[in-house]
Write a protein that holds these residues in place. Structure first.
Motif, PDB file in Angstrom:
ATOM      1  N   GLN A 255      10.720  30.692 -41.054  1.00  0.00           N
ATOM      2  CA  GLN A 255      10.967  29.287 -40.730  1.00  0.00           C
ATOM      3  C   GLN A 255      12.198  29.115 -39.841  1.00  0.00           C
ATOM      4  N   HIS A 256      12.341  30.004 -38.869  1.00  0.00           N
ATOM      5  CA  HIS A 256      13.482  29.940 -37.947  1.00  0.00           C
ATOM      6  C   HIS A 256      13.215  28.907 -36.852  1.00  0.00           C
ATOM      7  N   GLU A 257      14.157  28.020 -36.629  1.00  0.00           N
ATOM      8  CA  GLU A 257      13.976  26.998 -35.601  1.00  0.00           C
ATOM      9  C   GLU A 257      14.196  27.578 -34.210  1.00  0.00           C
TER      10      GLU A 257
ATOM     11  N   ARG B 103      14.763  26.693 -30.276  1.00  0.00           N
ATOM     12  CA  ARG B 103      15.236  25.621 -29.413  1.00  0.00           C
ATOM     13  C   ARG B 103      15.448  26.131 -27.996  1.00  0.00           C
TER      14      ARG B 103
ATOM     15  N   PHE C 179      14.458  20.999 -29.739  1.00  0.00           N
ATOM     16  CA  PHE C 179      13.604  21.684 -30.705  1.00  0.00           C
ATOM     17  C   PHE C 179      12.245  22.002 -30.101  1.00  0.00           C
TER      18      PHE C 179
ATOM     19  N   ARG D 125       9.100  25.708 -35.344  1.00  0.00           N
ATOM     20  CA  ARG D 125       9.634  26.413 -36.522  1.00  0.00           C
ATOM     21  C   ARG D 125       8.530  27.324 -37.042  1.00  0.00           C
TER      22      ARG D 125
END
Length: 304
Positions: free
Chosen positions: A213-215, A217, A223, A226
């Protein structure tokens, strides 16, 4: 979850229904038996999980002194995710050294219970979240334990602090060595049973552990996504595609969802990452997925 209205044999008899009428209702299907002397209306559609919950509701106030709902039954009351487990038996633990039994509809375990290993759910004594996770880890296969344990940590994050003590308390119990290995692997960031199983398959396939669940960007901080699994050093994103997002009856919804997913993947690839997807079926035949992940790292020109 709303439980179906239960109809007790004693109440039916008290209201004037005869034993013959009850037997006829059961044969005709207008009543369904969920436990001895406990019925629901014949039109009630109960899956195994709902039936187990209904049977558990009949135990409240009837447990003997020293009996506590435990194992799979406790997991259901705590709301854990369960997958491919036997729900035919109610599980209780008696706080004693011996005298356990396993019958068609009830499994009685016997082992000491500390006061801090018991809590109350809807008024019934139930093993604590940490104790329940450890009991499942001792007695269930790894696949089922990881799904249940991940969901427990996702819903109750503070449980992670209690698990070492729960493991230490069970050091003399059968299966505790397996439980230690499994509990160490649990991660509440897995958001579904499919993600939990996928993470386990990645591990057993010998691949490095991904970030969960790493965002993602852009350089300017916008963003992008995820993803379920992220290998930054390999330039690879992994996505478990087990959601029922393509089955909506709303006209045009499928095409719109597919279009959004394509735009999302295009945005991820614009950051320089390869995207690999897999389905429920592929979780159980993971070899081809592993090969795709390795090939994706090669395309990203980063050695796996």
């Amino acid at each position: 979850m709303t439980e179906p209205p239960l109809r007790l044999r004693s109440d039916l008899l008290a209201s004037g229904t005869t034993a013959d009428e009850i037997r006829h209702a059961l044969r005709s299907g207008s009543l369904k038996r969920i436990a001895r002397g406990v019925y629901v209306d014949g039109t009630t559609d109960l899956d195994p999980l709902a039936q187990h919950r209904a049977r558990l509701s009949t135990l409240r106030g009837t447990l003997s002194d020293g009996e506590t709902i435990s194992h799979i039954s406790a997991a259901i009351l705590h709301g854990f995710d369960l997958w491919d487990v036997d729900l035919t038996r109610i599980h209780v633990t008696r706080d004693r050294a011996s005298g356990g039994s396993r019958r068609d509809t009830r499994h009685t375990h016997t082992t000491p219970l500390r006061p801090d290993e018991i809590c109350r759910v809807d008024g019934a004594p139930v093993t604590s979240i940490a104790r329940t996770v450890v009991d499942l880890a001792r007695t269930l296969p790894v696949d089922q334990t990881v799904i249940a344990g991940d969901s427990a940590l996702r819903m109750y994050p503070d449980t992670a602090l209690s698990l070492p003590d729960a493991l230490a308390a069970g050091r003399a119990r059968q299966g505790i060595a397996k439980a230690r290995r499994t509990v160490e692997f649990l991660d509440g960031r897995s958001e579904s049973p499919g993600e939990s199983l996928s993470r386990l398959r990645i591990h057993t396939a010998g691949l490095p552990a991904p970030a969960l669940q790493h965002e993602l960007r852009t350089d300017s901080g916008v963003f992008v996504a995820r993803p379920d699994f992220f290998w930054k050093d390999r330039g690879v994103i992994g996505e478990f595609d087990g959601r029922g997002k393509y089955g909506s009856d709303e006209p045009g919804s499928t095409a719109e969802i597919v279009h959004r997913e394509k735009l999302r993947e295009d945005a991820i690839r614009s950051l320089g990452f390869e995207v690999v997807r897999w389905t429920w079926r592929e979780v159980f035949e993971f070899g081809p997925v592993r090969a795709r992940l390795v090939d994706a790292a090669g395309r990203a020109r980063r050695r796996w």
